[in-house]
Design an enzyme around this catalytic site. Structure first.
Site: not given
Ligand code: AMP
Ligand code: TRP
Length: 342
Positions: A204, A201, A120
């Site tokens: 968001k 991956k 980041k």
């Molecule tokens: P975040 O979007 O970073 O707030 O992530 C929220 C939750 O979703 C966390 O537990 C991440 O590990 C999971 N997560 C985010 N992106 C992915 C992805 N591409 N595949 C699987 N899990 C994800």
């Protein structure tokens, strides 16, 4: 280890997601779906980690709206507010307090090693201190509830390991105050890749670029379109594979597997007679549409009663604070902060 009175009797689960726009299929399969499936087995706390969102520039009005929407989405995905404590991180002061206490116990070298910080910070001209310190706040989120398990996607494993290290260091120095948690990573769906680039991956931050992510609130039409344009390869073989050249097909099959719960061979067999990748894309889109349609409908209903949503957040904050304040009190006592006689 001798548990102190702040540790719960039932196994406690804590996890959270940042309220930034674009909650996607990776968030669902990597995290939320598991929380829903196991909510009756454990004592659960799920938060919307709005303080974490501040580590990157946010539009204040959007942050506020996204916070309420994420609580609604938790419920729409199947988390029952009667069973789980659903709350917003900034409504519980103990997170920031414990964050500071733990910051003072965390070597800078540990934070410099975090891969998410490296990723980041490279993408930004000016890097806020919050982005570096953020994993300590995450450790506080987990440790103030004495959580046993932290169900997250693969990308968060390093942060939970850091949390364990911070807790162990704290306990060595001040006594057994903090419970050392376990990361719980799902066997399937832990790392869903972008449909436009199966080597990165699904995230968001790229969710606004068309064809990258499937959002939980996307219409069936949009979902079908996004899958139809998914990047694959020039071959024609529909099978799971570690070969980066076949990452697109592997990702589509992995999504299919995660949604249907079928074994790998069975997934491959379902597409054995397929005429090219077109059939695979439509087949995967159909199971995703069927899984997300009820979530989208419930989400719209829940957003129709904002008062009820506020009540869920209020109740959640009260329950969470009651637990967290006890741990922060024990941390302060152990560290030697002066306590006024009541
Ligand atoms: P975040 O979007 O970073 O707030 O992530 C929220 C939750 O979703 C966390 O537990 C991440 O590990 C999971 N997560 C985010 N992106 C992915 C992805 N591409 N595949 C699987 N899990 C994800
Ligand atoms: N850092 C996590 C992410 O970006 C979100 C998060 C913050 C979290 N605090 C947490 C996850 C505590 C689990 C437990 O996805």
């Amino acid at each position: 280890m001798s548990p102190t009175s702040t540790f719960p009797a039932k196994r406690r689960v804590l996890s959270g997601i940042q309220p930034t726009a674009g909650i996607h299929l990776g968030n669902y399969l990597g995290a939320i779906r598991r929380w829903v499936e196991r909510q009756h087995e454990k004592e659960n706390l799920f938060c919307v980690v709005d303080l974490h969102a501040l580590t990157m520039p946010q539009d204040p009005a959007a942050l506020r709206a996204n916070t309420q929407e994420l609580i609604a989405l938790y419920i729409a995905c199947g988390l029952d507010p009667e069973v789980c404590t659903l709350f917003v991180q900034s409504h519980v002061r103990a997170h920031v307090e414990a964050g500071w206490l733990l910051t003072c116990e965390t070597p800078l070298g540990w934070l410099n090693k975090m891969t998410q910080f490296k990723d980041k910070s490279q993408k930004q001209e000016s890097v806020g201190t919050g982005l570096l310190v953020y994993p300590v706040l995450m450790a506080a989120d987990i440790l103030i509830y004495s959580a046993d398990e932290v169900p997250v996607g693969e990308d968060q494993k390093q942060h939970v390991e850091l949390t364990r290290n911070i807790a162990e260091k704290f306990n060595r120095r001040f006594g057994e105050v903090l419970k050392v948690p376990q990361p719980v990573i799902p066997e399937v769906g832990a790392r869903i890749m972008g449909l436009d680039n199966p080597l990165a991956k699904m995230s968001k931050s790229s969710a606004s670029s068309p064809g990258h992510a499937i959002l939980l609130t996307d219409t069936p039409d949009t979902i079908m379109k996004s899958f139809k344009r998914a990047v694959t390869d020039s071959g024609g073989e529909i099978r799971f594979s570690d070969d980066p050249a076949k990452a697109g097909v592997d990702n589509l099959l992995s999504i299919y597997k995660a949604i249907t719960g079928k074994a790998k061979e069975e997934c491959e067999r379902d597409f054995a007679g397929a005429r090219g990748y077109g059939d695979l894309k439509v087949g995967v889109a159909e199971v995703v549409i069927a899984a997300l349609a009820p979530i989208r409908e419930r989400f719209a209903q829940i957003m129709g009663d904002r008062g009820a949503l506020d009540a869920v957040m209020q109740r959640g904050a009260e329950k969470a604070s009651a637990i967290a304040d006890r741990t922060v009190g024990a941390m302060k006592d152990a560290m030697g902060l002066y306590r006024l006689p009541l």
